[in-house]
Write an enzyme that holds these catalytic residues in place. Structure first.
Site, PDB file in Angstrom:
ATOM      1  N   TYR A 231       0.892  -1.372  -0.018  1.00 26.57           N
ATOM      2  CA  TYR A 231       0.105  -0.116  -0.227  1.00 26.57           C
ATOM      3  C   TYR A 231       1.019   1.176  -0.005  1.00 26.57           C
ATOM      4  O   TYR A 231       1.941   1.222   1.006  1.00 26.57           O
ATOM      5  CB  TYR A 231      -0.752  -0.031   1.329  1.00 26.57           C
ATOM      6  CG  TYR A 231      -1.499  -1.380   1.800  1.00 26.57           C
ATOM      7  CD1 TYR A 231      -2.137  -2.053   0.624  1.00 26.57           C
ATOM      8  CD2 TYR A 231      -0.937  -1.999   2.667  1.00 26.57           C
ATOM      9  CE1 TYR A 231      -2.922  -3.157   1.221  1.00 26.57           C
ATOM     10  CE2 TYR A 231      -1.486  -3.218   3.143  1.00 26.57           C
ATOM     11  CZ  TYR A 231      -2.485  -3.778   2.075  1.00 26.57           C
ATOM     12  OH  TYR A 231      -2.957  -4.876   2.650  1.00 26.57           O
TER      13      TYR A 231
ATOM     14  N   LEU B 195      -7.411   0.296   0.320  1.00 21.22           N
ATOM     15  CA  LEU B 195      -8.494   0.310   0.343  1.00 21.22           C
ATOM     16  C   LEU B 195      -9.208  -0.987   0.968  1.00 21.22           C
ATOM     17  O   LEU B 195      -8.640  -1.823   1.603  1.00 21.22           O
ATOM     18  CB  LEU B 195      -9.042  -0.171  -1.168  1.00 21.22           C
ATOM     19  CG  LEU B 195      -8.175   0.905  -2.178  1.00 21.22           C
ATOM     20  CD1 LEU B 195      -8.646   0.421  -3.621  1.00 21.22           C
ATOM     21  CD2 LEU B 195      -8.893   2.121  -1.938  1.00 21.22           C
TER      22      LEU B 195
ATOM     23  N   ARG C 274      -8.697  -4.850   0.930  1.00 22.69           N
ATOM     24  CA  ARG C 274      -7.420  -5.118   1.054  1.00 22.69           C
ATOM     25  C   ARG C 274      -7.395  -5.922   2.398  1.00 22.69           C
ATOM     26  O   ARG C 274      -7.832  -5.643   3.334  1.00 22.69           O
ATOM     27  CB  ARG C 274      -6.730  -4.340   0.813  1.00 22.69           C
ATOM     28  CG  ARG C 274      -6.550  -3.702  -0.500  1.00 22.69           C
ATOM     29  CD  ARG C 274      -6.395  -4.667  -1.784  1.00 22.69           C
ATOM     30  NE  ARG C 274      -4.912  -5.141  -1.494  1.00 22.69           N
ATOM     31  CZ  ARG C 274      -4.019  -4.429  -2.364  1.00 22.69           C
ATOM     32  NH1 ARG C 274      -4.146  -3.258  -2.746  1.00 22.69           N
ATOM     33  NH2 ARG C 274      -2.654  -4.948  -2.372  1.00 22.69           N
ATOM     34  N   GLY C 275      -6.098  -6.785   2.458  1.00 24.45           N
ATOM     35  CA  GLY C 275      -5.913  -7.652   3.556  1.00 24.45           C
ATOM     36  C   GLY C 275      -5.562  -6.829   4.857  1.00 24.45           C
ATOM     37  O   GLY C 275      -6.227  -6.880   6.012  1.00 24.45           O
TER      38      GLY C 275
ATOM     39  N   GLU D 183       1.429 -15.268   2.584  1.00 26.98           N
ATOM     40  CA  GLU D 183       2.378 -14.988   1.560  1.00 26.98           C
ATOM     41  C   GLU D 183       3.875 -15.495   1.637  1.00 26.98           C
ATOM     42  O   GLU D 183       4.620 -15.686   0.718  1.00 26.98           O
ATOM     43  CB  GLU D 183       2.573 -13.263   1.351  1.00 26.98           C
ATOM     44  CG  GLU D 183       1.164 -12.445   0.730  1.00 26.98           C
ATOM     45  CD  GLU D 183       0.212 -12.878   1.888  1.00 26.98           C
ATOM     46  OE1 GLU D 183      -1.083 -12.085   1.585  1.00 26.98           O
ATOM     47  OE2 GLU D 183       0.151 -12.854   3.111  1.00 26.98           O
TER      48      GLU D 183
ATOM     49  N   ASP E  17      -1.345   8.226 -10.566  1.00 30.31           N
ATOM     50  CA  ASP E  17      -1.148   6.964 -10.157  1.00 30.31           C
ATOM     51  C   ASP E  17      -1.347   5.956 -11.501  1.00 30.31           C
ATOM     52  O   ASP E  17      -1.140   6.614 -12.509  1.00 30.31           O
ATOM     53  CB  ASP E  17      -2.539   6.493  -9.212  1.00 30.31           C
ATOM     54  CG  ASP E  17      -3.634   6.793  -9.977  1.00 30.31           C
ATOM     55  OD1 ASP E  17      -3.928   6.620 -10.980  1.00 30.31           O
ATOM     56  OD2 ASP E  17      -4.825   7.374  -9.138  1.00 30.31           O
TER      57      ASP E  17
END
Length: 491
Positions: free
Chosen positions: A176, A191, A194-195, A238, A287
């Protein structure tokens, strides 16, 4: 190839001519972006700025600026081999029970890979050789890039944010962007789906007003970095996936100020917390869409500890109109998605996310069509099966005689096989990327599916066209005499 840390990877890239060391003084304010952008668009090497203006720490850019380097980072020699990574993920997502001893034996390589999944916890690591705490922390000493002239402030772009929900068994790694707003303050822009944001929301509900611990790793080994951007199953961490890619367990060490486990191979670590009551206005920033985004309030990350190696490298990137590094990553990871989708939808022949579609906003799918309405089923499947595609605005479905990666082929299919009223499916009030200012409401917009397949009985009342085909014997005859015709002979 197994890379224990970022430096192992850079050593390989340098041997292959995929890394350029820049000794000339270059400013992190705008200049690095300009050089990295030109280099990436030309398919050039990763860049190590060894003399950033005003700083002592070198800056690494454009690390994954070509699909080849993404593949190398995943331990593969070329992009096509990434489908093997996708097959492994498909297996882990929905493992099949062996039907016989032969099936069990053939599955052994996959099960052996799974053995590398647990992490290896170290008592100390190089990422904690130098420690700054509390008042000693000064983020302005890091060469954080200011990417575009109208960006509001320098931006941390490649930080692996490590979080853990109060009831979760495993940690989450996410990337992020983080706006620099003070010596020890960053805005954490994540956002809601998201995790990291989900972990934070769960924390606020379980422990109201208590600080939420966070650690951020910069410059981890390539397997760990890529593990954070790959569609791993929710049940797989991950770190575990990085171990699979690497062929060795991911080495981690406990953070100094909290219980979060951080990559031992990282160059720099930021540790601290988010006060649930503290937010700040983030942006605007240029972005990956090629535009500046709207401003919005996000949580503030207070850094209490800054740790690093004795000679750290600061890993950074920029985002802008494609192609940029996220677009290249999307292009390479496209190959990972295909086996995962095919396991659920075997009729899918190919799946393509054009880089110019901002990595994920448009998808082209080719299928072996089997019945009327089949294309619409595949559209719905793409939007719902993997959360990575919940923000995909356009899905184009074609037959398997169309090359999904050739716009000339795709446009021909759309213009000859689809009728706008019959073959365009529009769904309103669906989740949309907050950065997509074209949607009428932030985070909520519509999606369009285009059925560009040949129509079956039940889909049309007309006789369907028969494609023109060449006579094979004539093609062979002309192939044999083509060179002698000298049609394209030099003038």
């Amino acid at each position: 190839m197994k890379y224990k840390n970022l430096r192992d990877f850079l050593e390989l890239l340098e041997k292959q001519g995929e890394l350029k060391r820049i000794t000339q003084e270059i400013d992190p304010y705008l200049e690095m972006t300009e050089i990295a952008d030109r280099t990436l668009r030309a398919g050039g090497p990763a860049l190590l700025f060894e003399n950033p203006k005003g700083y002592e720490i070198p800056v690494l850019c454009n690390l994954f600026g070509t699909p080849k380097r993404v593949a190398l980072g995943m331990g593969q020699e070329d992009v096509t081999a990434l489908r093997d990574v996708g097959r492994l993920l498909a297996f882990l997502k929905e493992p099949e029970q062996p039907k016989s001893f032969k099936d069990l034996w053939s599955s052994l390589p996959q099960f052996k890979q799974v053995l590398n999944m647990p992490t290896k916890v170290l008592s100390k690591a190089e990422c904690q050789q130098i420690v700054f705490s509390d008042a000693e922390v000064d983020l302005y000493k890091l060469p954080i890039m200011h990417c575009w002239k109208d960006d509001v402030a320098p931006l941390v772009t490649w930080g692996l944010t490590i979080t853990k929900g109060p009831s979760k068994k495993r940690q989450n790694l996410g990337i992020y962007r983080q706006q620099l707003i003070g010596k020890n303050k960053l805005i954490m822009r994540w956002l809601s789906h998201r995790g990291g944001a989900l972990d934070f929301q769960e924390w606020k509900e379980a422990r109201p007003n208590q600080p939420f611990p966070i650690s951020v790793a910069l410059g981890a080994d390539p397997a760990t970095i890529l593990g954070a951007v790959t569609p791993v199953p929710d049940t797989l961490s991950e770190y575990a996936f990085a171990g699979l890619l690497r062929g060795n367990k991911t080495e981690v060490v406990k953070s100094i100020s909290n219980d979060l486990e951080i990559p031992a191979s990282a160059e720099i670590i930021l540790e601290g917390y988010i006060d649930p009551t503290e937010t700040a206005l983030e942006g605007p920033y240029g972005d990956h869409t090629g535009y500046y985004n709207e401003q919005e309030y996000f949580p503030v990350f207070t850094v209490t500890h800054l740790t690093m190696r004795k000679d750290p490298i600061y890993h950074s990137t920029y985002t802008g109109r494609p192609p940029d590094e996220p677009a290249v990553l999307g292009e390479a990871l496209n190959e990972v998605f295909i086996p995962i989708l095919q396991k659920q939808f075997p009729e899918i022949v190919d799946f393509y996310l054009p880089p110019e579609g901002c990595s994920y906003r448009l998808a082209v799918v080719t299928i072996k069509k089997q019945y009327a309405g089949h294309a619409k089923r595949v559209m719905m499947g793409v939007w719902s099966f993997l959360r990575q595609f919940m923000y995909t605005k356009f899905v184009i479905v074609c037959d398997d005689d169309i090359n999904a990666r050739d716009w000339k082929d795709v446009i021909w299919a759309i213009t000859t096989r689809s009728d706008p009223a019959r073959d365009c499916t529009i769904i309103e009030n669906t989740p949309i990327d907050y950065l997509d200012f074209a949607s009428p409401i932030a985070g909520l917009g519509s999606k369009m599916g285009i059925d560009a397949t040949n129509k079956w009985i039940g889909e049309t009342q007309r006789e369907w066209g028969t494609p023109i085909k060449k006579a094979p014997n004539v093609v062979k005859r002309i192939d044999d005499i083509w060179e002698s015709l000298n049609i394209f002979a030099p003038k």
